[in-house]
Write an enzyme that holds these catalytic residues in place. Structure first.
Site, PDB file in Angstrom:
ATOM      1  N   LYS A 159       0.965   4.454   6.854  1.00  0.00           N
ATOM      2  CA  LYS A 159       0.382   5.306   6.000  1.00  0.00           C
ATOM      3  C   LYS A 159       1.191   6.833   5.803  1.00  0.00           C
ATOM      4  O   LYS A 159       1.643   6.848   7.137  1.00  0.00           O
ATOM      5  CB  LYS A 159      -1.089   5.423   6.129  1.00  0.00           C
ATOM      6  CG  LYS A 159      -2.044   4.139   5.813  1.00  0.00           C
ATOM      7  CD  LYS A 159      -2.124   3.547   4.588  1.00  0.00           C
ATOM      8  CE  LYS A 159      -3.000   2.284   4.826  1.00  0.00           C
ATOM      9  NZ  LYS A 159      -2.647   1.360   3.578  1.00  0.00           N
ATOM     10  N   SER A 188       0.894  -1.367  -0.061  1.00  0.00           N
ATOM     11  CA  SER A 188       0.087  -0.048  -0.036  1.00  0.00           C
ATOM     12  C   SER A 188       0.828   1.382   0.061  1.00  0.00           C
ATOM     13  O   SER A 188       0.409   2.608  -0.224  1.00  0.00           O
ATOM     14  CB  SER A 188      -0.989  -0.074   1.211  1.00  0.00           C
ATOM     15  OG  SER A 188      -0.306   0.106   2.452  1.00  0.00           O
TER      16      SER A 188
END
Length: 176
Positions: free
Chosen positions: A83, A40
């Site tokens: 993230k 990701s």
């Protein structure tokens, strides 16, 4: 002779216990080794890259847009995510035509793998919270898709600061 042996054994036990307590303290409050099991965050972070996470930095400075952080996933706090911080409290985040728009302005994101598909938002980030996106936007389970869209400050475990593996990519993560 037996007294010296007993003292020696106790000395070793004390030293090992002290080392264990110090290591536990460091891992809990200062630094931790983290690996990334998904794609990701590609191309910034690759699958199975290993990092040092600074767990005390946010006691001295604020979380900033662009920081790569480790945090407890808001929909399941037993899982940790990695993230990039895209929005901070008060920001309005929108995604239109593959571009990130923050507070009405298009954000230049050289770290993004490819243009995003779809339109999202607007999202208004609550005070004391953060909006997170992966750099591999089209393959990232991030704030756009969560039930609880925002990460609170107390869910942030630390900032990714240094890649230690693989050897070909060792280095500081500032500005990535």
């Amino acid at each position: 002779m037996r007294k010296n042996t007993g003292k020696e054994i106790l000395s070793w036990i004390f030293t090992i216990l002290l080392a264990f307590v110090i290591a536990l303290f460091i891992r809990t409050y200062i630094f931790e080794l983290v690996d990334v099991p998904t794609g990701s965050m590609m191309d910034t972070i690759h699958i199975n890259d290993k990092f040092i996470v600074n767990k005390f930095i946010y006691r001295f400075e604020p979380v900033k847009r662009g920081d790569i952080v480790v945090f407890r996933f808001p929909d399941n706090p037993k899982i940790n995510f990695v993230k990039r911080v895209i929005g901070i409290g008060g920001d309005v985040i929108e995604i239109k035509d593959g571009k990130l728009i923050r507070n009405g302005k298009v954000v230049n994101e050289p770290y993004v793998k490819e243009p995003m598909k779809g339109n999202f938002g607007p999202y208004v980030v609550p005070p004391g919270h953060y909006f997170m996106l992966g750099d591999n936007r089209n393959e990232s389970m991030d704030s756009r898709f969560w039930q609880h869209k925002y990460v609170s400050k107390d869910q942030i475990l630390g900032k990714v600061v240094f890649r230690i593996w693989p050897p070909s990519r060792i280095g500081c993560m500032e500005g990535k």
